[in-house]
Write a protein that holds these residues in place. Sequence first.
Motif, PDB file in Angstrom:
ATOM      1  N   ARG A   1       6.563  -5.230   4.532  1.00  0.00           N
ATOM      2  CA  ARG A   1       5.914  -3.937   4.313  1.00  0.00           C
ATOM      3  C   ARG A   1       6.493  -3.250   3.074  1.00  0.00           C
ATOM      4  O   ARG A   1       5.749  -2.699   2.256  1.00  0.00           O
ATOM      5  CB  ARG A   1       6.092  -3.056   5.551  1.00  0.00           C
ATOM      6  CG  ARG A   1       5.592  -1.622   5.393  1.00  0.00           C
ATOM      7  CD  ARG A   1       5.872  -0.823   6.658  1.00  0.00           C
ATOM      8  NE  ARG A   1       5.560   0.588   6.490  1.00  0.00           N
ATOM      9  CZ  ARG A   1       6.386   1.472   5.945  1.00  0.00           C
ATOM     10  NH1 ARG A   1       7.580   1.084   5.503  1.00  0.00           N
ATOM     11  NH2 ARG A   1       6.028   2.744   5.828  1.00  0.00           N
TER      12      ARG A   1
ATOM     13  N   ASP B   1      -1.398   5.611   4.289  1.00  0.00           N
ATOM     14  CA  ASP B   1      -1.579   5.119   5.657  1.00  0.00           C
ATOM     15  C   ASP B   1      -0.434   4.198   6.080  1.00  0.00           C
ATOM     16  O   ASP B   1       0.009   4.228   7.238  1.00  0.00           O
ATOM     17  CB  ASP B   1      -2.910   4.375   5.779  1.00  0.00           C
ATOM     18  CG  ASP B   1      -4.107   5.309   5.729  1.00  0.00           C
ATOM     19  OD1 ASP B   1      -3.909   6.537   5.877  1.00  0.00           O
ATOM     20  OD2 ASP B   1      -5.235   4.819   5.532  1.00  0.00           O
ATOM     21  N   LEU B   2       0.056   3.380   5.147  1.00  0.00           N
ATOM     22  CA  LEU B   2       1.169   2.486   5.465  1.00  0.00           C
ATOM     23  C   LEU B   2       2.467   3.271   5.649  1.00  0.00           C
ATOM     24  O   LEU B   2       3.256   2.994   6.555  1.00  0.00           O
ATOM     25  CB  LEU B   2       1.340   1.438   4.363  1.00  0.00           C
ATOM     26  CG  LEU B   2       0.278   0.335   4.308  1.00  0.00           C
ATOM     27  CD1 LEU B   2       0.468  -0.521   3.057  1.00  0.00           C
ATOM     28  CD2 LEU B   2       0.344  -0.542   5.554  1.00  0.00           C
TER      29      LEU B   2
ATOM     30  N   GLY C   1       2.470   5.209   8.950  1.00  0.00           N
ATOM     31  CA  GLY C   1       2.372   4.402  10.158  1.00  0.00           C
ATOM     32  C   GLY C   1       0.992   4.408  10.775  1.00  0.00           C
ATOM     33  O   GLY C   1       0.759   3.749  11.799  1.00  0.00           O
ATOM     34  N   GLU C   2       0.058   5.145  10.173  1.00  0.00           N
ATOM     35  CA  GLU C   2      -1.308   5.153  10.698  1.00  0.00           C
ATOM     36  C   GLU C   2      -1.921   3.760  10.648  1.00  0.00           C
ATOM     37  O   GLU C   2      -2.708   3.381  11.519  1.00  0.00           O
ATOM     38  CB  GLU C   2      -2.170   6.141   9.912  1.00  0.00           C
ATOM     39  CG  GLU C   2      -3.593   6.253  10.431  1.00  0.00           C
ATOM     40  CD  GLU C   2      -4.386   7.344   9.741  1.00  0.00           C
ATOM     41  OE1 GLU C   2      -5.623   7.324   9.844  1.00  0.00           O
ATOM     42  OE2 GLU C   2      -3.767   8.227   9.106  1.00  0.00           O
ATOM     43  N   LEU C   3      -1.546   3.005   9.616  1.00  0.00           N
ATOM     44  CA  LEU C   3      -1.965   1.613   9.510  1.00  0.00           C
ATOM     45  C   LEU C   3      -0.758   0.745   9.847  1.00  0.00           C
ATOM     46  O   LEU C   3       0.202   0.669   9.079  1.00  0.00           O
ATOM     47  CB  LEU C   3      -2.468   1.311   8.094  1.00  0.00           C
ATOM     48  CG  LEU C   3      -3.017  -0.098   7.849  1.00  0.00           C
ATOM     49  CD1 LEU C   3      -4.222  -0.377   8.740  1.00  0.00           C
ATOM     50  CD2 LEU C   3      -3.403  -0.274   6.379  1.00  0.00           C
ATOM     51  N   ALA C   4      -0.791   0.127  11.019  1.00  0.00           N
ATOM     52  CA  ALA C   4       0.348  -0.672  11.476  1.00  0.00           C
ATOM     53  C   ALA C   4       0.471  -1.939  10.634  1.00  0.00           C
ATOM     54  O   ALA C   4      -0.534  -2.565  10.278  1.00  0.00           O
ATOM     55  CB  ALA C   4       0.180  -1.030  12.947  1.00  0.00           C
ATOM     56  N   TRP C   5       1.701  -2.311  10.326  1.00  0.00           N
ATOM     57  CA  TRP C   5       1.947  -3.499   9.515  1.00  0.00           C
ATOM     58  C   TRP C   5       1.995  -4.734  10.396  1.00  0.00           C
ATOM     59  O   TRP C   5       2.623  -4.742  11.455  1.00  0.00           O
ATOM     60  CB  TRP C   5       3.265  -3.359   8.759  1.00  0.00           C
ATOM     61  CG  TRP C   5       3.488  -4.490   7.793  1.00  0.00           C
ATOM     62  CD1 TRP C   5       4.333  -5.549   7.927  1.00  0.00           C
ATOM     63  CD2 TRP C   5       2.813  -4.673   6.552  1.00  0.00           C
ATOM     64  NE1 TRP C   5       4.236  -6.385   6.842  1.00  0.00           N
ATOM     65  CE2 TRP C   5       3.306  -5.876   5.979  1.00  0.00           C
ATOM     66  CE3 TRP C   5       1.833  -3.945   5.866  1.00  0.00           C
ATOM     67  CZ2 TRP C   5       2.854  -6.353   4.757  1.00  0.00           C
ATOM     68  CZ3 TRP C   5       1.389  -4.424   4.651  1.00  0.00           C
ATOM     69  CH2 TRP C   5       1.900  -5.614   4.106  1.00  0.00           C
ATOM     70  N   LEU C   6       1.312  -5.783   9.963  1.00  0.00           N
ATOM     71  CA  LEU C   6       1.344  -7.064  10.665  1.00  0.00           C
ATOM     72  C   LEU C   6       1.968  -8.080   9.731  1.00  0.00           C
ATOM     73  O   LEU C   6       1.360  -8.481   8.739  1.00  0.00           O
ATOM     74  CB  LEU C   6      -0.065  -7.504  11.067  1.00  0.00           C
ATOM     75  CG  LEU C   6      -0.173  -8.869  11.766  1.00  0.00           C
ATOM     76  CD1 LEU C   6       0.615  -8.854  13.075  1.00  0.00           C
ATOM     77  CD2 LEU C   6      -1.630  -9.235  12.016  1.00  0.00           C
ATOM     78  N   ASP C   7       3.188  -8.468  10.029  1.00  0.00           N
ATOM     79  CA  ASP C   7       3.913  -9.426   9.199  1.00  0.00           C
ATOM     80  C   ASP C   7       3.461 -10.831   9.572  1.00  0.00           C
ATOM     81  O   ASP C   7       3.689 -11.290  10.688  1.00  0.00           O
ATOM     82  CB  ASP C   7       5.417  -9.272   9.427  1.00  0.00           C
ATOM     83  CG  ASP C   7       6.247 -10.014   8.383  1.00  0.00           C
ATOM     84  OD1 ASP C   7       5.742 -11.015   7.841  1.00  0.00           O
ATOM     85  OD2 ASP C   7       7.382  -9.592   8.121  1.00  0.00           O
TER      86      ASP C   7
END
Length: 229
Positions: free
Chosen positions: A157, A216-217, A220-226
């Motif tokens: 992220r 958004d990143l 945290g509104e857009l959750a991170w997907l590693d």
Amino acid sequence: MADVSLRRSSDVVAPCTIANCNNARGTRRVDSDVVTSARHRLQRADRDLAALAVLALLTQGPRHPYDLHRFMIDTRKDFVTGLPRSIYHAVDKLARDGLIAVHGSEQQAGRPERTTYELTDAGRAELRRRVSLLLATPESDATLSYAALSFMGALTRDDALVALRARIAALDVQRATLAADLAEASGVPPILLVESRLEQARLDAERSWFAGLVDDLESGELAWLDTRA
């Protein structure tokens, strides 16, 4: 469209066309292809989206080229063109460069034996480099942006945010350059500048969208997907 001669009080400016038009002082040219920073200039290999897709998809485990081809179709990776030939060419080149390696082979009933490939450590590093570079570099070819966003999960992220902020900074430079060119072109008939106005609107919209993505990143509104292996 016919050439149009632009005049100023003291002399006559050479004729110009809609694609190449000098301003009233004859000193600068309005051009919708804004120059990208040399530090972020993309090389041919960086634009190879078939190779990028192969590297990214192999982070999920060994696959054979036909499986990669089917996966791209099923997941609508439409930015990869020339399928399936482009995938096989990319696999061959990546293997020669040591970015992927033969993992083994598999065979299903009634089908030919297929070689499977896996990502090497060098390939993982190259994937991160290419995705970061494409994210950070504004280009008029939107497919490069689509590919970078599609495989953004190959980064952390924090690394993605660094690249996205670099892109916004580069867009700000491009917007300022184009705005200055348009301001100096006040003597040019507006009809000859419509393509530059379109480019200005495109840059503004792109800057706004990527700034929203960063917000958004960060919030945290857009959750991170590693998706790293």
